[in-house]
Design an enzyme around this catalytic site. Structure first.
Site, PDB file in Angstrom:
ATOM      1  N   CYS A   1     -32.197 -14.737  16.820  1.00 49.73           N
ATOM      2  CA  CYS A   1     -30.895 -15.389  16.562  1.00 49.73           C
ATOM      3  C   CYS A   1     -29.741 -14.408  16.406  1.00 49.73           C
ATOM      4  O   CYS A   1     -28.580 -14.814  16.442  1.00 49.73           O
ATOM      5  CB  CYS A   1     -30.997 -16.276  15.330  1.00 49.73           C
ATOM      6  SG  CYS A   1     -32.196 -17.591  15.548  1.00 49.73           S
TER       7      CYS A   1
ATOM      8  N   HIS B   1     -23.963 -18.084  12.636  1.00 44.97           N
ATOM      9  CA  HIS B   1     -25.142 -18.609  13.331  1.00 44.97           C
ATOM     10  C   HIS B   1     -25.443 -19.991  12.778  1.00 44.97           C
ATOM     11  O   HIS B   1     -25.372 -20.213  11.566  1.00 44.97           O
ATOM     12  CB  HIS B   1     -26.311 -17.653  13.119  1.00 44.97           C
ATOM     13  CG  HIS B   1     -27.597 -18.183  13.669  1.00 44.97           C
ATOM     14  ND1 HIS B   1     -27.703 -18.644  14.962  1.00 44.97           N
ATOM     15  CD2 HIS B   1     -28.827 -18.332  13.102  1.00 44.97           C
ATOM     16  CE1 HIS B   1     -28.948 -19.067  15.168  1.00 44.97           C
ATOM     17  NE2 HIS B   1     -29.648 -18.889  14.063  1.00 44.97           N
TER      18      HIS B   1
ATOM     19  N   ASN C   1     -29.923 -25.544  16.361  1.00 42.62           N
ATOM     20  CA  ASN C   1     -29.987 -24.089  16.457  1.00 42.62           C
ATOM     21  C   ASN C   1     -30.369 -23.701  17.889  1.00 42.62           C
ATOM     22  O   ASN C   1     -31.531 -23.830  18.280  1.00 42.62           O
ATOM     23  CB  ASN C   1     -31.015 -23.578  15.446  1.00 42.62           C
ATOM     24  CG  ASN C   1     -31.146 -22.067  15.440  1.00 42.62           C
ATOM     25  OD1 ASN C   1     -30.560 -21.370  16.275  1.00 42.62           O
ATOM     26  ND2 ASN C   1     -31.918 -21.561  14.503  1.00 42.62           N
TER      27      ASN C   1
HETATM   28  O1  UT7 Z   1     -32.395 -19.275  13.091  1.00 40.43           O
HETATM   29  C1  UT7 Z   1     -33.473 -18.485  12.775  1.00 40.43           C
HETATM   30  C2  UT7 Z   1     -33.701 -18.412  11.340  1.00 40.43           C
HETATM   31  N1  UT7 Z   1     -34.211 -19.666  10.850  1.00 40.43           N
HETATM   32  C3  UT7 Z   1     -33.661 -20.236   9.791  1.00 40.43           C
HETATM   33  O2  UT7 Z   1     -32.670 -19.741   9.280  1.00 40.43           O
HETATM   34  C4  UT7 Z   1     -34.347 -21.453   9.213  1.00 40.43           C
HETATM   35  C5  UT7 Z   1     -34.470 -21.301   7.722  1.00 40.43           C
HETATM   36  N2  UT7 Z   1     -35.218 -22.380   7.093  1.00 40.43           N
HETATM   37  C6  UT7 Z   1     -34.725 -23.641   6.965  1.00 40.43           C
HETATM   38  O3  UT7 Z   1     -33.654 -23.938   7.461  1.00 40.43           O
HETATM   39  C7  UT7 Z   1     -35.506 -24.618   6.138  1.00 40.43           C
HETATM   40  O4  UT7 Z   1     -36.547 -23.936   5.486  1.00 40.43           O
HETATM   41  C8  UT7 Z   1     -36.111 -25.802   6.942  1.00 40.43           C
HETATM   42  C9  UT7 Z   1     -35.004 -26.709   7.423  1.00 40.43           C
HETATM   43  C10 UT7 Z   1     -36.930 -25.297   8.112  1.00 40.43           C
HETATM   44  C11 UT7 Z   1     -37.019 -26.639   6.029  1.00 40.43           C
HETATM   45  O5  UT7 Z   1     -36.269 -27.080   4.900  1.00 40.43           O
HETATM   46  P1  UT7 Z   1     -36.831 -26.836   3.417  1.00 40.43           P
HETATM   47  O6  UT7 Z   1     -35.832 -27.415   2.518  1.00 40.43           O
HETATM   48  O7  UT7 Z   1     -37.119 -25.364   3.282  1.00 40.43           O
HETATM   49  O8  UT7 Z   1     -38.125 -27.703   3.407  1.00 40.43           O
HETATM   50  P2  UT7 Z   1     -39.609 -27.250   3.044  1.00 40.43           P
HETATM   51  O9  UT7 Z   1     -40.240 -26.531   4.162  1.00 40.43           O
HETATM   52  O10 UT7 Z   1     -39.599 -26.617   1.697  1.00 40.43           O
HETATM   53  O11 UT7 Z   1     -40.308 -28.658   2.914  1.00 40.43           O
HETATM   54  C12 UT7 Z   1     -39.959 -29.581   1.858  1.00 40.43           C
HETATM   55  C13 UT7 Z   1     -40.741 -30.875   2.044  1.00 40.43           C
HETATM   56  C14 UT7 Z   1     -42.219 -30.653   2.271  1.00 40.43           C
HETATM   57  O12 UT7 Z   1     -42.922 -31.724   1.678  1.00 40.43           O
HETATM   58  P3  UT7 Z   1     -43.620 -31.570   0.237  1.00 40.43           P
HETATM   59  O13 UT7 Z   1     -44.581 -30.427   0.383  1.00 40.43           O
HETATM   60  O14 UT7 Z   1     -42.489 -31.248  -0.703  1.00 40.43           O
HETATM   61  O15 UT7 Z   1     -44.246 -32.899   0.033  1.00 40.43           O
HETATM   62  C15 UT7 Z   1     -42.354 -30.743   3.761  1.00 40.43           C
HETATM   63  O16 UT7 Z   1     -43.649 -31.132   4.170  1.00 40.43           O
HETATM   64  O17 UT7 Z   1     -40.270 -31.551   3.201  1.00 40.43           O
HETATM   65  C16 UT7 Z   1     -41.341 -31.786   4.097  1.00 40.43           C
HETATM   66  N3  UT7 Z   1     -40.838 -31.708   5.457  1.00 40.43           N
HETATM   67  C17 UT7 Z   1     -40.272 -32.738   6.103  1.00 40.43           C
HETATM   68  N4  UT7 Z   1     -40.071 -34.021   5.748  1.00 40.43           N
HETATM   69  C18 UT7 Z   1     -39.460 -34.819   6.628  1.00 40.43           C
HETATM   70  C19 UT7 Z   1     -40.805 -30.616   6.269  1.00 40.43           C
HETATM   71  N5  UT7 Z   1     -40.218 -30.939   7.434  1.00 40.43           N
HETATM   72  C20 UT7 Z   1     -39.888 -32.247   7.362  1.00 40.43           C
HETATM   73  C21 UT7 Z   1     -39.264 -33.135   8.237  1.00 40.43           C
HETATM   74  N6  UT7 Z   1     -39.073 -34.410   7.844  1.00 40.43           N
HETATM   75  N7  UT7 Z   1     -38.837 -32.761   9.479  1.00 40.43           N
END
Ligand code: UT7
Length: 332
Positions: free
Chosen positions: A116, A256, A286
């Site tokens: 990125c 970004h 993204n």
């Molecule tokens: O560009 C390159 C660099 N990349 C980035 O900068 C991305 C950085 N990371 C992020 O933007 C975020 O970590 C994500 C958007 C990928 C994920 O968001 P998060 O707030 O970190 O969610 P998480 O992975 O901590 O998941 C929270 C909960 C989990 O459920 P439990 O364990 O709390 O029950 C996940 O299973 O949300 C669940 N979950 C979803 N639920 C509905 C994960 N993905 C989804 C989804 N829909 N698509």
């Protein structure tokens, strides 16, 4: 003689017509519009459909727009650098494909791989060829067909990315405008959290790697988020400090577009109001190497000669960085 600086003198862009909305994704994986919108800011993304189409096909459209707007013959372009994570082929470079498709017979070219942060890395690299006096017309392309490496069974990853490509023309200027400063960083220890497991020389493609879905983006989202939020904000702040800039001096932040929450943290650290930040993540998601040039493309008509602009990115590698530039033209 005054110092030669590299200035962006035109922007082109292309996003595929096909949209994939959050509601479409609800039918593919266990997710919902509310979760995606509140966690990322994304509402929809574009997907490049069509047999045999790759990143170069989007790049060709973006670069062609520059040639048309500037009335430049393809033979005048001396160098084309393509920042991409989804090259048409492992080799040759996508830059070679783009220059061939556009008839840039006098240009040499190569790809930059920095996930990125690729566009900032490529912009900085390209500016050296202008500043040294070596070249006078250089194109920098940033773009990705992320849909080609997405696992549409992985709800935490597939919802973030989209396809798209932007490009800029760099030319020399001696009036104090153009690229002023860049800070580029990398930390390969971060590779564990964001990478593609197979298809490289360590783990070439086999039936097993395909079956195990190892040719897709692997991301540990929370960890990447923590590093991104800290480092992108810090590097944007550092480049302001190094150049004696306050929030009042900055006309635009071009961040970004990975997650609206990362963008907000960067904006706050820089002391900027929301209206100074380019955000199109809600429409494109993204696009990896495409996010920064696509912002410049969409905002080009609003930009004024002399505007103070900070570009900032963070991505796989880890790689991150910021560029400070003075915008060089009023869009006609
Ligand atoms: O560009 C390159 C660099 N990349 C980035 O900068 C991305 C950085 N990371 C992020 O933007 C975020 O970590 C994500 C958007 C990928 C994920 O968001 P998060 O707030 O970190 O969610 P998480 O992975 O901590 O998941 C929270 C909960 C989990 O459920 P439990 O364990 O709390 O029950 C996940 O299973 O949300 C669940 N979950 C979803 N639920 C509905 C994960 N993905 C989804 C989804 N829909 N698509």
């Amino acid at each position: 003689m005054s110092k030669i600086q590299a200035a962006i003198t035109c922007v082109g862009g292309y996003v595929p017509e096909d949209k994939l909305t959050n509601f479409d994704l609800e039918k593919i994986v266990d997710t919902n519009d509310e979760w995606i919108t509140s966690r990322t800011g994304i509402k929809e993304r574009r997907i490049l459909k069509g047999e045999g189409l790759g990143t170069s096909d989007m790049a060709v459209k973006a670069v062609q727009e520059i040639l048309d707007k500037k009335g430049i013959d393809p033979m005048e372009i001396e160098l084309l650098i393509c920042a991409t994570t989804t090259p048409d082929f492992t080799f040759p470079a996508t830059a070679n494909v783009i220059t061939d498709k556009l008839g840039m017979k006098n240009a040499w070219g190569y790809d930059v791989s920095a996930a990125c942060s690729g566009f900032i890395y490529a912009l900085t690299t390209a500016s050296q060829f202008i500043e040294s006096g070596k070249h006078k017309k250089v194109i920098v392309v940033g773009g990705d067909k992320m849909s080609s490496i997405l696992n549409f069974e992985d709800r935490a990853t597939c919802i973030i990315f989209g396809d798209g490509c932007g490009a800029v023309l760099l030319e020399p200027t001696t009036d104090g405008l153009g690229i002023v400063d860049s800070i580029l960083r990398s930390d390969g220890a971060g590779r564990a959290y964001l990478h593609q497991k197979a298809g490289g020389s360590v783990k070439p493609a086999t039936v097993e790697t395909v079956m195990a879905k190892e040719h897709f983006v692997y991301q540990e989202g929370q960890t990447v988020f923590k590093f991104a939020v800290t480092n992108m904000a810090q590097v944007a702040y550092d480049i302001m400090q190094r150049n004696g800039l306050t929030g009042d001096d900055v006309t635009w932040l071009v961040p970004h577009q990975a997650n609206k929450r990362i963008i907000d943290a960067t904006r706050e650290r820089m002391g900027l109001p929301e209206e100074k930040v380019m955000i199109n993540i809600q429409r494109y998601g993204n696009t990896t190497n495409g996010t920064l040039p696509l912002c410049l493309w969409e905002w080009e008509t609003k930009l004024k000669k002399g505007d103070t602009i900070i570009l900032a990115a963070f991505g796989g590698g880890f790689t991150w960085g910021a560029t400070y530039l003075k915008w060089a033209y009023d869009c006609k």
